[in-house]
Design an enzyme around this catalytic site. Structure first.
Site, short mmCIF file in Angstrom:
data_model
loop_
_atom_site.label_atom_id
_atom_site.label_comp_id
_atom_site.label_asym_id
_atom_site.label_seq_id
_atom_site.Cartn_x
_atom_site.Cartn_y
_atom_site.Cartn_z
N VAL A 1 -2.77 7.67 -7.84
CA VAL A 1 -2.04 8.79 -7.23
C VAL A 1 -0.63 8.88 -7.81
O VAL A 1 -0.14 9.96 -8.14
CB VAL A 1 -1.99 8.65 -5.69
N GLY A 2 0.01 7.74 -7.99
CA GLY A 2 1.40 7.73 -8.47
C GLY A 2 1.56 8.40 -9.82
O GLY A 2 2.49 9.18 -10.04
N GLU B 1 6.49 3.47 -7.27
CA GLU B 1 6.13 2.05 -7.26
C GLU B 1 4.64 1.97 -7.00
O GLU B 1 4.17 2.53 -6.00
CB GLU B 1 6.88 1.35 -6.13
N CYS C 1 0.57 -5.05 -2.82
CA CYS C 1 0.65 -4.64 -4.23
C CYS C 1 0.88 -5.86 -5.10
O CYS C 1 0.55 -5.86 -6.28
CB CYS C 1 1.78 -3.64 -4.41
N GLN D 1 -11.94 0.70 2.15
CA GLN D 1 -11.48 -0.54 1.54
C GLN D 1 -12.60 -1.59 1.53
O GLN D 1 -12.73 -2.35 0.58
CB GLN D 1 -10.26 -1.04 2.32
N GLU E 1 -7.29 -3.08 -10.21
CA GLU E 1 -6.84 -3.57 -8.89
C GLU E 1 -7.93 -3.34 -7.84
O GLU E 1 -8.43 -2.23 -7.70
CB GLU E 1 -5.57 -2.82 -8.46
#
Ligand code: NAD
Length: 505
Positions: free
Chosen positions: A228-229, A247, A281, A328, A387
């Site tokens: 998304v970032g 971030e 993170c 998740q 990730e």
């Protein structure tokens, strides 16, 4: 009751028809129902923030900070209660829920305290009669988009400094933690902050997208996933005058050398991989261990992973709570399966917890336990590159010196955090100087942040640093301001200041 948005000092249901429910990931008990924000709601919030900007920036730093000091005291006074809200809504065990609130008041303290510190610089000029300064101006409306895993701390990373510097704010909390958002908005309301200076719009990615697109938003602060970032950064990129600071995630690692103290290595590895159920993170999903100590480390780490206490996050002796939601859980299982197909030798598979492990009343929660495997290092393995954001851990054996360990460490697209465990300062210093990280640790877990230290990554993990001192760069404009104290005008670099006329020529 259905909770509302807070726009221009008023609670409002907004324009959308839809609502959504926040639930406790440990029990699936509903915690509250919230209006789902629309682009129109965001437009109203940004218009209110733009309208409030001039009067807010006209206040002194000290006066603006006074509102934040009220919030600082409230965060402290309500520590226990707010810690429980965090734990109930995002599932982190209670010491982490409370630490989230502590980190928030540390950030508010830093930002409000900084109001009394010097801002800008006095800079020498080449011309003795000139005074030159670097001054700062607030950028205007700051759009803040935050993740669920630090639902109180991260919003204050974004908003505390932005507000003290004279910006106004439109904030969208994560859809998993709207109750924390509601609680923070109530604190701003109680502080008496002028209408429109702080605005909250609840909702999902589409509301976040509307913040990013809105022409009134001067700076976007984003903390969340890299996927998304980078999309957000790409959208802001071409817009002249608009800035973005992001971030994002990591694929972090702990390096355990042949010279490691084994207790420190095990303690650091368990904390790095399993704290917050692997949903930081900065969590480590790779443990890179020297071949000489590999078997000893593996055997003890596996024992610990078999034993870490998973359960009710409100109980103080719980080490891992649930993961945040069903998506998740699915992602975690998908990556565990992927690791198997990529050749993993599975060492610990507590992914389906037993009935004894899940306390009564918690059967419906989003439970997973540690998944630990060993695999031959190979750059092409997706399970070593992507990730997962869960307690999914690869053990990788290496031979040779620290240089080889760091090569493996750096062989990921991310660069957020990393740790080295060694009693040899040369190895530690090599790691410090060569690991691709924004946050590095020696003889410690690779997790843990203090608000006055920079917090940010390199490579795919970071683009800016929406945190503490660094966020000032994102939310202010630097101005070079020069004042002439003489009657005559004299220029730098020997540039002539003489105005010659035709006759003189
Ligand atoms: P996410 O990226 O799914 O969501 C983050 C926020 O972005 C949410 O508020 C979401 O609603 C919003 N959003 C989603 N799509 C959007 C879009 N298209 N435009 C604008 N906004 C949008 O992340 P998450 O699941 O909430 O959090 C987990 C991720 O965050 C992990 O990758 C983790 O590593 C990362 N994270 C990074 C840091 C850091 O400081 N580096 C800190 C915490 C979490």
């Amino acid at each position: 009751m259905t909770y509302e948005h807070y726009i221009d000092g008023t609670w409002t249901a907004g324009h959308g028809e839809e609502t959504f429910t926040s639930e406790d990931p440990a029990t699936r008990e509903p915690l509250g129902t919230f209006h789902r924000g629309t682009a129109e709601d965001v437009r109203e919030a940004t218009a209110a923030a733009a309208e409030a900007f001039e009067a807010w920036r006209a206040l002194s730093y000290i006066d603006r900070a006074e509102y934040l000091w009220d919030i600082f005291h409230e965060l402290r006074d309500r520590h226990e209660e707010l810690g429980e809200i965090v734990t109930k809504e995002c599932g982190k065990e209670i010491s982490e829920g409370k630490a989230d609130v502590t980190e928030a008041w540390h950030m508010v303290e830093w930002a409000a305290g900084n109001a009394r510190h010097p801002h800008g610089d006095v800079v020498p000029s080449e011309i003795p009669a000139k005074d030159a300064y670097m001054r700062r101006k607030p950028r205007g409306v700051v759009g803040c988009i935050t993740p669920w895993n630090f639902p109180v701390a991260i919003p204050f990373w974004h908003m505390a400094v932005s507000l003290v510097e004279g910006n106004t704010v439109v904030w969208k909390p994560a859809e998993q933690t709207p109750w924390c958002g509601q609680t923070i908005a109530e604190m701003f309301e109680a502080s008496g902050i002028p209408d429109g200076v702080f605005n909250l719009v609840q909702g999902f990615g589409d509301a976040g997208g509307a913040i990013v697109e809105d022409y009134r938003v001067d700076t976007v602060l984003f903390t969340g996933s890299a996927e998304v970032g980078h999309e957000v950064a790409g959208e802001v990129g071409p817009e002249p005058g608009k800035t973005v600071s992001c971030e994002m995630g990591g694929k972090n690692a702990v390096v355990i050398t042949a010279n490691a103290d084994m207790d420190t290595a095990l303690h650091s590895a368990v904390m790095s991989s399993f704290k917050t159920t692997g949903q930081r993170c900065v969590s480590a999903e790779r443990l890179i261990v020297h071949e000489d100590v590999y078997e000893e480390f593996k055997s003890e780490f596996v024992d610990l992973a078999m034993q870490v206490a998973v359960g009710d996050p409100l109980e103080e002796d719980t080490f891992m709570g649930p993961v945040v939601d069903g998506r998740q859980v699915e992602k975690f299982h998908e990556y565990n399966d992927l690791a198997r197909t990529e050749g993993a030798n599975v060492l610990v598979d507590r992914t389906e917890l037993t009935d004894e492990e899940i306390p009564a009343g918690f059967e419906d929660g989003f439970w997973v336990g540690p998944f630990v495997y060993e695999i031959d290092y190979d750059s092409d393995l997706r399970c070593l590159q992507e990730e997962v954001f869960g307690p999914h851990v690869a053990l990788l054996s290496y031979s040779g010196g620290i240089e080889r360990a760091v090569e493996i460490h750096n062989d990921v697209p991310y660069g957020l955090t990393g740790a080295v465990i060694s009693e040899d300062y040369r190895e530690i210093n090599y790691f410090r100087d060569h690991a691709d990280v924004g946050l590095g640790y020696a003889n410690l877990p690779c997790i843990g942040a203090e608000v006055h230290l920079p917090f940010g990554g390199v490579k795919k993990s970071g683009k800016g640093s929406p945190h503490a001192r660094e966020v000032i760069e994102a939310v202010t404009e630097r101005t070079a301001w020069t004042l002439n104290n003489a009657r005559d005008i004299e220029m730098a670099q020997g540039l002539s200041a003489e105005i010659t006329t035709k006759d003189e020529e």
